[in-house]
Every structure is written in structure tokens, then in C-alpha cells.
Design a protein around this motif. Structure first.
Motif, PDB file in Angstrom:
ATOM      1  N   MET A 126       5.179  15.069  -2.451  1.00 17.69           N
ATOM      2  CA  MET A 126       4.603  14.639  -1.200  1.00 17.69           C
ATOM      3  C   MET A 126       5.362  13.398  -0.827  1.00 17.69           C
ATOM      4  O   MET A 126       5.757  12.428  -1.297  1.00 17.69           O
ATOM      5  CB  MET A 126       3.300  14.140  -1.543  1.00 17.69           C
ATOM      6  CG  MET A 126       2.582  13.933  -0.477  1.00 17.69           C
ATOM      7  SD  MET A 126       0.822  13.170  -0.921  1.00 17.69           S
ATOM      8  CE  MET A 126      -0.313  14.847  -0.970  1.00 17.69           C
ATOM      9  N   LYS A 127       5.589  13.260   0.708  1.00 21.61           N
ATOM     10  CA  LYS A 127       6.431  12.241   1.263  1.00 21.61           C
ATOM     11  C   LYS A 127       5.014  11.167   1.551  1.00 21.61           C
ATOM     12  O   LYS A 127       4.164  11.215   1.976  1.00 21.61           O
ATOM     13  CB  LYS A 127       6.874  12.773   2.734  1.00 21.61           C
ATOM     14  CG  LYS A 127       7.743  11.713   3.207  1.00 21.61           C
ATOM     15  CD  LYS A 127       8.312  11.984   4.469  1.00 21.61           C
ATOM     16  CE  LYS A 127       7.478  12.331   5.584  1.00 21.61           C
ATOM     17  NZ  LYS A 127       8.193  12.805   6.658  1.00 21.61           N
ATOM     18  N   THR A 128       5.354  10.131   0.755  1.00 22.93           N
ATOM     19  CA  THR A 128       4.601   8.928   1.108  1.00 22.93           C
ATOM     20  C   THR A 128       5.285   7.674   1.683  1.00 22.93           C
ATOM     21  O   THR A 128       6.527   7.850   1.742  1.00 22.93           O
ATOM     22  CB  THR A 128       3.870   8.519  -0.461  1.00 22.93           C
ATOM     23  OG1 THR A 128       4.832   7.907  -1.092  1.00 22.93           O
ATOM     24  CG2 THR A 128       2.884   9.629  -1.043  1.00 22.93           C
ATOM     25  N   TYR A 129       4.453   6.617   2.296  1.00 24.05           N
ATOM     26  CA  TYR A 129       5.054   5.392   2.552  1.00 24.05           C
ATOM     27  C   TYR A 129       4.502   4.256   1.748  1.00 24.05           C
ATOM     28  O   TYR A 129       3.460   4.256   1.219  1.00 24.05           O
ATOM     29  CB  TYR A 129       4.622   5.343   4.242  1.00 24.05           C
ATOM     30  CG  TYR A 129       5.425   6.563   5.000  1.00 24.05           C
ATOM     31  CD1 TYR A 129       6.806   6.393   5.505  1.00 24.05           C
ATOM     32  CD2 TYR A 129       4.580   7.508   5.153  1.00 24.05           C
ATOM     33  CE1 TYR A 129       7.329   7.120   6.127  1.00 24.05           C
ATOM     34  CE2 TYR A 129       4.886   8.781   6.165  1.00 24.05           C
ATOM     35  CZ  TYR A 129       6.612   8.521   6.504  1.00 24.05           C
ATOM     36  OH  TYR A 129       7.096   9.411   7.126  1.00 24.05           O
ATOM     37  N   PHE A 130       5.626   3.607   1.640  1.00 26.48           N
ATOM     38  CA  PHE A 130       5.122   2.121   0.864  1.00 26.48           C
ATOM     39  C   PHE A 130       5.144   1.218   2.074  1.00 26.48           C
ATOM     40  O   PHE A 130       6.239   0.438   2.307  1.00 26.48           O
ATOM     41  CB  PHE A 130       6.105   1.916  -0.481  1.00 26.48           C
ATOM     42  CG  PHE A 130       5.644   0.628  -1.202  1.00 26.48           C
ATOM     43  CD1 PHE A 130       4.285   0.807  -1.795  1.00 26.48           C
ATOM     44  CD2 PHE A 130       6.524  -0.280  -1.722  1.00 26.48           C
ATOM     45  CE1 PHE A 130       3.957  -0.102  -2.563  1.00 26.48           C
ATOM     46  CE2 PHE A 130       6.289  -1.157  -2.512  1.00 26.48           C
ATOM     47  CZ  PHE A 130       4.824  -1.191  -2.881  1.00 26.48           C
ATOM     48  N   VAL A 160       0.684  -1.227   0.009  1.00 27.66           N
ATOM     49  CA  VAL A 160      -0.070  -0.078  -0.102  1.00 27.66           C
ATOM     50  C   VAL A 160       0.757   1.140  -0.124  1.00 27.66           C
ATOM     51  O   VAL A 160       1.857   1.421   0.805  1.00 27.66           O
ATOM     52  CB  VAL A 160      -0.828   0.190   1.058  1.00 27.66           C
ATOM     53  CG1 VAL A 160      -1.754   1.336   1.390  1.00 27.66           C
ATOM     54  CG2 VAL A 160      -1.729  -1.269   1.310  1.00 27.66           C
ATOM     55  N   ILE A 161       0.913   2.218  -0.871  1.00 25.78           N
ATOM     56  CA  ILE A 161       1.351   3.573  -0.987  1.00 25.78           C
ATOM     57  C   ILE A 161       0.574   4.591  -0.324  1.00 25.78           C
ATOM     58  O   ILE A 161      -0.513   4.609  -0.897  1.00 25.78           O
ATOM     59  CB  ILE A 161       2.079   4.029  -2.391  1.00 25.78           C
ATOM     60  CG1 ILE A 161       2.960   5.125  -1.999  1.00 25.78           C
ATOM     61  CG2 ILE A 161       1.210   3.879  -3.510  1.00 25.78           C
ATOM     62  CD1 ILE A 161       3.868   5.450  -3.315  1.00 25.78           C
ATOM     63  N   THR A 162       0.708   5.292   0.504  1.00 27.80           N
ATOM     64  CA  THR A 162      -0.132   6.177   1.054  1.00 27.80           C
ATOM     65  C   THR A 162       0.743   7.327   1.649  1.00 27.80           C
ATOM     66  O   THR A 162       1.597   7.060   2.288  1.00 27.80           O
ATOM     67  CB  THR A 162      -1.234   5.600   1.847  1.00 27.80           C
ATOM     68  OG1 THR A 162      -2.053   6.586   2.383  1.00 27.80           O
ATOM     69  CG2 THR A 162      -0.819   4.948   3.118  1.00 27.80           C
TER      70      THR A 162
END
Length: 389
Positions: free
Chosen positions: A366-370, A340-342
Motif C-alpha cells: 500500500m502506498k502511504t504518505y508520511f 502522520v502516516i496515512t
């Protein structure tokens, strides 16, 4: 000019290793890997094949110079030393499309751009014995990257960014770039023999990129590149050969189970049209379906998805329920892996489990987390199957 050149492939921060592996798999020598870019070596055929076949880079730059500069005078003199006449015909339209500077003394992009342009013109004047350049020929866009006072200059061989494969006309609210989607899929152990579902498919980017990988469709085979107009640098025969090679590798007979769901019927329709333009509509099943209806009878599939993360405040309130629904749906999938990338900070909390790994990835600014929730590996089949890549 010898026949070994260096090329720079800019990529998403945090995904350099994926880009590096892709270039090595194409058969080219890796020179160095830095934040957000991979430098590799090859002949002019490498320029052509990298543009057509690489899925995870933004563009391909032909490196023409690298030097240290801490003053504008040094920048000017070093740029003037570059044999620009070997790259630009006398009628070329040449300019600096972009200058970036990180941790360096020279930091004003507009000053860097105008000084580099001035130095290029001075060099060209001396060589061509002309005082005024009409610049009514082909475009030769130049990019300048300054990092810790080291200036790297490259010709942009791609033109329009390589994430523009040409299939995506209809875009959902917060689309994920094609190059980023491809790199994230490559970070997982998914291969074409495994099921893939994207429950928030938006304009269809994850399913389409996966289907293109499975069917061996080169991402750049249906578009044009700036360097195709540079007959003084790259032979048109090389591009013709590159496109032929891409055509010969396509395998549409491949059988895959790839599905994309979205709650919005208009978006699902758009995703279908995008898949059709990409030539993979026969390989993906799109359906209007909310995330809490996500289920699949088979084991060991993959979810790879980019769910909403509430860029607007009124959407933020819906996120806990949405991520809870996602967590419940994941719990009902037997032996599956979820990725999930969000940008939503509370994703794990509401999904209801801790990710085995999470990677920080910049999606634009935008900093996102995978978040990675790998499931068990399926038992090995009796007949020799393709190994898990």
C-alpha cells in the motif's frame, strides 16, 4: 572463507537512509544502498549484532554470491560455482524461500527457485559424493534477488521476519509493522527527553517502539534467529555475547512521557498487554480517549500516528470529520510537531494545514504518505542536554 563478509539488510522503500544510518551507528561499513536494501560489511559478530540491534530492517541476509545472468543456463552454472559445502552440512535442509526479479530477463520466481535449488544440489553431490540428500538437519533458507539481470544470493540468517519482536500478540485492524514504526520515529527529531503522543495507538506499536528506543532495549533481544542453529557458520558464543551486550545496555530507570490513546477500550487493553510483553509498560500511559480530546499542557511535544484511512468504503465517509478533529486537536497543542502516516489522499485538506514535507512510503503493497508538520525547536536549556539526534 575470510572473516569479512557482506550482509544485506532489506528495509522499507523510501527508508533506506534510516537503515543505513542505523547500521553505521552499530559500527559497520556500508558497501552500497539500493532501493529497499542496504549492503554492509563485517565479521560474523556483525551478523549477530545486526539481528539483535537493528530496528528498521526486515531480515539479515549473509551474501554468498553476486553475478550477472540473462539465461537460466547462466543462472545454473553460476549458482553451481558457489562453494555451498562451506555453508551447508551434508544433512542440511536447503531451499529457496523467495525469489524476486525486477527489470530482468529472468522473471519467473518459481523457475528461478527450482533452477537455483537444482544447481545447489549438483554442487553438493560433487562435493559430498552423495546422490541423495535426506535434508533432515537444520534449515538453511536461501533468498534470491535479481535486479537488472544481476543476481544476488543470500542465506536468511533471521528466519522469522525481524519485525516480529515477540511482543505483539494482539493486533488492531490495520497494524503498522514494528520495523516501519521504528524507521518513521527515527525520521523525526524525537528523542527520549521529548513528549510523544499517539492518538490512534491501535496495538501500541509507535509508543512501544519509542519506549524501547528510549530505554535502549534491543528489538531482537527476546527472540530467536535461524543462524543460532548454524554452528558450522556462527559460533554460539557470539550469540551468547550479543544477548549479554543487549541485556547490559537496557536502562529502565529512564523517565519518559509517552502516551497512547485509542477510542476502542479492547484495543487499549491489548496495547497495554503488548507493552508489558515488550518490558516497557511502566514507561507508557495508555488511555481510552477519542482524538478530539487530545490535549497536553506542555509545549514542544510530538504526535506520531497512523490514523484510520478507510480501507472499507463505509469507513471512508467518516474520514473528513475524523481528520478535521485531528486538525483541531493539533491546533490546540502549543509548539508541537506532528507526523502522520496515512493512505488518505485528502489528509492535509481536512487537517487544515499543508505539511512541510511528505514522503511516499510503501507499507506492504500500500502506498502511504508520511506527512511532516515540524514545530519550533524548544529553547536550549542552560545545562548541557543531549543534543537533538
Amino acid at each position: 572463507m575470510g572473516n569479512r563478509y557482506e550482509f544485506i539488510a532489506p528495509c522499507h522503500f523510501g527508508l533506506e537512509a534510516v537503515c543505513k544510518r542505523e547500521i553505521a551507528d552499530l559500527g559497520y561499513e556500508i558497501v552500497k544502498v539500493e532501493d529497499g536494501k542496504v549492503t554492509f560489511a563485517g565479521d560474523m559478530e556483525a551478523l549477530v549484532r545486526a539481528n539483535i540491534f537493528l530496528r528498521t530492517t526486515q531480515r539479515i541476509l549473509l551474501k554468498v554470491a553476486e553475478f550477472k545472468a540473462v539465461t537460466f543456463e547462466e543462472l545454473f552454472q553460476n549458482v553451481k560455482k558457489v562453494p555451498w559445502e562451506e555453508y551447508f552440512p551434508s544433512d542440511a535442509r536447503f531451499w529457496v524461500t523467495k525469489a524476486t526479479s525486477v527489470k530482468s530477463k529472468l522473471f519467473s520466481p518459481s523457475d528461478i527457485q527450482s533452477i537455483v535449488k537444482k544447481a545447489m544440489v549438483e554442487r553438493m553431490k560433487e562435493h559430498y559424493h552423495i546422490n541423495w540428500f535426506e535434508e533432515d538437519g537444520e534449515d538453511y533458507p536461501v533468498r534470491v534477488i535479481i535486479y537488472k539481470d544481476v543476481v544476488t544470493i543470500g542465506l536468511d540468517t533471521s528466519g522469522e521476519s525481524l519485525h516480529k519482536r515477540g511482543y505483539r500478540r494482539m493486533v488492531s485492524k490495520a497494524p503498522i509493522e514494528e520495523t516501519l514504526a521504528a524507521a518513521l520515529i527515527k525520521l523525526t527529531p524525537w528523542n527520549k527527553n521529548r513528549i510523544l503522543v499517539d492518538p490512534f495507538c491501535g496495538s501500541g506499536t509507535f509508543p512501544i517502539e519509542a519506549a524501547m528506543m528510549g530505554a535502549n532495549i534491543a528489538p531482537g533481544m527476546h527472540r530467536e534467529f535461524q543462524a543460532q542453529k548454524w554452528e558450522n557458520i556462527v559460533s554460539p558464543k557470539l550469540f551468547a555475547r550479543g544477548f549479554e551486550e543487549a541485556e547490559s545496555l537496557v536502562d529502565l530507570s529512564v523517565e519518559m512521557d509517552i502516551q497512547g490513546y485509542d477510542i476502542d477500550p479492547q484495543i487499549v487493553k491489548a496495547a497495554r498487554e503488548n507493552a508489558k510483553r515488550a518490558g516497557v509498560d511502566g514507561l507508557i500511559h495508555f488511555q481510552q480517549r477519542p482524538v478530539h480530546h487530545l490535549s497536553h499542557p506542555k509545549k514542544y511535544g510530538f504526535v506520531i500516528t497512523n490514523p484510520p484511512y478507510g480501507e472499507r468504503l463505509e469507513e471512508k465517509e467518516d474520514l473528513p470529520a475524523l481528520y478535521r478533529d485531528m486538525g483541531k486537536a493539533f491546533a490546540g497543542l502549543d509548539g508541537w510537531s506532528e507526523y502522520v502516516i496515512t493512505a488518505y489522499e485528502d489528509a492535509e485538506r481536512y487537517i487544515g494545514k499543508k505539511a512541510a514535507k511528505n514522503r511516499k512510503i510503501y507499507n506492504g503493497m500500500m502506498k502511504t504518505y508520511f506527512y511532516m508538520f515540524p514545530g519550533p525547536k524548544p529553547p536550549r536549556r542552560k545545562k548541557p542536554e543531549q543534543s537533538e539526534a
